[in-house]
Design a protein around this motif. Structure first.
Motif, PDB file in Angstrom:
ATOM      1  N   ASN A  89      -2.420 -10.118   0.885  1.00  0.00           N
ATOM      2  CA  ASN A  89      -1.053  -9.920   1.369  1.00  0.00           C
ATOM      3  C   ASN A  89      -0.061  -9.562   0.261  1.00  0.00           C
ATOM      4  O   ASN A  89       0.978 -10.201   0.114  1.00  0.00           O
ATOM      5  CB  ASN A  89      -0.590 -11.174   2.122  1.00  0.00           C
ATOM      6  CG  ASN A  89       0.623 -10.911   2.970  1.00  0.00           C
ATOM      7  OD1 ASN A  89       0.845  -9.802   3.449  1.00  0.00           O
ATOM      8  ND2 ASN A  89       1.434 -11.938   3.154  1.00  0.00           N
ATOM      9  N   PRO A  91       3.008  -8.183  -1.485  1.00  0.00           N
ATOM     10  CA  PRO A  91       4.300  -7.740  -0.964  1.00  0.00           C
ATOM     11  C   PRO A  91       4.761  -6.381  -1.489  1.00  0.00           C
ATOM     12  O   PRO A  91       5.722  -5.817  -0.971  1.00  0.00           O
ATOM     13  CB  PRO A  91       5.258  -8.845  -1.418  1.00  0.00           C
ATOM     14  CG  PRO A  91       4.611  -9.430  -2.624  1.00  0.00           C
ATOM     15  CD  PRO A  91       3.125  -9.312  -2.400  1.00  0.00           C
ATOM     16  N   ASN A  92       4.072  -5.839  -2.491  1.00  0.00           N
ATOM     17  CA  ASN A  92       4.471  -4.559  -3.077  1.00  0.00           C
ATOM     18  C   ASN A  92       3.590  -3.394  -2.613  1.00  0.00           C
ATOM     19  O   ASN A  92       3.715  -2.290  -3.127  1.00  0.00           O
ATOM     20  CB  ASN A  92       4.441  -4.650  -4.605  1.00  0.00           C
ATOM     21  CG  ASN A  92       3.067  -4.992  -5.153  1.00  0.00           C
ATOM     22  OD1 ASN A  92       2.298  -5.722  -4.537  1.00  0.00           O
ATOM     23  ND2 ASN A  92       2.749  -4.483  -6.327  1.00  0.00           N
ATOM     24  N   LYS A 127       0.336  -8.293   9.379  1.00  0.00           N
ATOM     25  CA  LYS A 127       1.406  -8.499  10.365  1.00  0.00           C
ATOM     26  C   LYS A 127       2.279  -7.258  10.576  1.00  0.00           C
ATOM     27  O   LYS A 127       2.630  -6.920  11.692  1.00  0.00           O
ATOM     28  CB  LYS A 127       2.267  -9.690   9.958  1.00  0.00           C
ATOM     29  CG  LYS A 127       1.502 -11.008  10.026  1.00  0.00           C
ATOM     30  CD  LYS A 127       2.349 -12.151   9.524  1.00  0.00           C
ATOM     31  CE  LYS A 127       1.630 -13.463   9.580  1.00  0.00           C
ATOM     32  NZ  LYS A 127       0.470 -13.572   8.706  1.00  0.00           N
ATOM     33  N   ALA A 128       2.679  -6.614   9.487  1.00  0.00           N
ATOM     34  CA  ALA A 128       3.574  -5.454   9.585  1.00  0.00           C
ATOM     35  C   ALA A 128       2.741  -4.179   9.675  1.00  0.00           C
ATOM     36  O   ALA A 128       2.589  -3.444   8.704  1.00  0.00           O
ATOM     37  CB  ALA A 128       4.517  -5.398   8.395  1.00  0.00           C
ATOM     38  N   ALA A 145      10.354   0.073   4.717  1.00  0.00           N
ATOM     39  CA  ALA A 145       9.259  -0.586   3.996  1.00  0.00           C
ATOM     40  C   ALA A 145       9.403  -0.419   2.489  1.00  0.00           C
ATOM     41  O   ALA A 145       9.055  -1.323   1.721  1.00  0.00           O
ATOM     42  CB  ALA A 145       7.922  -0.034   4.471  1.00  0.00           C
ATOM     43  N   ARG A 148      11.833  -3.118   1.134  1.00  0.00           N
ATOM     44  CA  ARG A 148      11.588  -4.559   1.295  1.00  0.00           C
ATOM     45  C   ARG A 148      10.332  -4.983   0.531  1.00  0.00           C
ATOM     46  O   ARG A 148       9.490  -4.172   0.188  1.00  0.00           O
ATOM     47  CB  ARG A 148      11.506  -4.937   2.766  1.00  0.00           C
ATOM     48  CG  ARG A 148      10.335  -4.398   3.507  1.00  0.00           C
ATOM     49  CD  ARG A 148      10.320  -4.904   4.961  1.00  0.00           C
ATOM     50  NE  ARG A 148       9.193  -4.339   5.642  1.00  0.00           N
ATOM     51  CZ  ARG A 148       9.260  -3.463   6.628  1.00  0.00           C
ATOM     52  NH1 ARG A 148      10.424  -3.077   7.089  1.00  0.00           N
ATOM     53  NH2 ARG A 148       8.161  -2.991   7.168  1.00  0.00           N
ATOM     54  N   SER A 149      10.246  -6.256   0.323  1.00  0.00           N
ATOM     55  CA  SER A 149       9.110  -6.844  -0.374  1.00  0.00           C
ATOM     56  C   SER A 149       8.192  -7.487   0.667  1.00  0.00           C
ATOM     57  O   SER A 149       8.303  -8.675   0.960  1.00  0.00           O
ATOM     58  CB  SER A 149       9.614  -7.882  -1.392  1.00  0.00           C
ATOM     59  OG  SER A 149       8.527  -8.409  -2.095  1.00  0.00           O
ATOM     60  N   GLU A 150       7.325  -6.642   1.240  1.00  0.00           N
ATOM     61  CA  GLU A 150       6.423  -7.104   2.294  1.00  0.00           C
ATOM     62  C   GLU A 150       5.301  -6.077   2.438  1.00  0.00           C
ATOM     63  O   GLU A 150       5.553  -4.867   2.406  1.00  0.00           O
ATOM     64  CB  GLU A 150       7.182  -7.218   3.618  1.00  0.00           C
ATOM     65  CG  GLU A 150       6.314  -7.574   4.794  1.00  0.00           C
ATOM     66  CD  GLU A 150       7.071  -7.556   6.125  1.00  0.00           C
ATOM     67  OE1 GLU A 150       6.756  -8.407   6.954  1.00  0.00           O
ATOM     68  OE2 GLU A 150       7.949  -6.682   6.311  1.00  0.00           O
ATOM     69  N   SER A 152       3.203  -3.569   4.060  1.00  0.00           N
ATOM     70  CA  SER A 152       3.475  -2.719   5.218  1.00  0.00           C
ATOM     71  C   SER A 152       2.316  -1.754   5.400  1.00  0.00           C
ATOM     72  O   SER A 152       1.799  -1.189   4.433  1.00  0.00           O
ATOM     73  CB  SER A 152       4.767  -1.923   5.023  1.00  0.00           C
ATOM     74  OG  SER A 152       5.862  -2.794   4.862  1.00  0.00           O
TER      75      SER A 152
END
Length: 193
Positions: A89, A91-92, A127-128, A145, A148-150, A152
């Motif tokens: 997972n 985030p970057n 999830k995204a 995307a 944000r830090s998630e 994607s």
């Protein structure tokens, strides 16, 4: 469906040389190399290797955005990578799978029938994840995307075929590609060798 080149052109207008990009061995590599020549880019990874390579980069460079520009044929060769990506997972990491429902000139992929890459990603635990069918959807989702830090994950439904390339695409094999990529990475202060 949209034209992959239109999506890549938008993406090129939103990023800078601090972003790391990786492409699968597909028309995406030719089109992306004609649009984006700044920063470290690893063009044309063999089928099944784009997403795992991008995942490794996202872990090695946690403060930089890493973009995997994969293809349906490449990802379908190793869908187990989706489980690892979901478990880690990062985030970057931004993943864009260009789904044209075919393996270049070799025939249709499973996405031309019932396979759904978005659902595979969600089933793996990402999830995204979303499927993008229009340029507006691509613009809205990918731009957000990038900011944000998630983790994607997007599947962009694109037309088969390719746009004419103005610049010659030069695919490096083996050591020349690695050397050019590492040389570009060495310029970053967070490169650890």
């Amino acid at each position: 469906m949209v034209k992959r080149f239109d999506c890549l052109n938008l993406l090129a207008s939103w990023i800078d040389e601090q972003v790391l990009t990786v492409t699968s061995l597909s028309t995406t590599a030719m089109e992306w190399s004609s649009l984006w020549k700044r920063g470290p880019n690893f063009y044309g990874l063999n089928l099944g290797l784009c997403l795992p390579f991008a995942l490794g980069l996202s872990l090695a460079f946690p403060r930089r955005k890493v973009i995997a520009l994969d293809s349906d044929g490449s990802l379908l060769l190793d869908t187990s990578t989706l489980i690892t990506v979901a478990d880690v997972n990062p985030p970057n990491l931004l993943v864009i799978v260009f789904d044209n429902q075919c393996y270049g000139s070799m025939g249709p992929t499973a996405t031309s029938r019932a396979a759904d890459i978005e659902k595979m990603a969600q089933g793996a635990g990402i999830k995204a994840a979303a499927t993008l069918n229009t340029v507006d959807e691509f613009a809205s989702s990918v731009k957000k995307a990038l900011d944000r830090s998630e983790l994607s994950f997007f599947v962009a439904k694109v037309e088969p075929g390719k746009e004419p390339i103005e610049n010659d695409y030069m695919r490096f094999d083996g050591r020349p590609m690695r050397d050019a990529f590492v040389e570009a990475l060495r310029r970053y202060p967070d490169y650890r060798g």
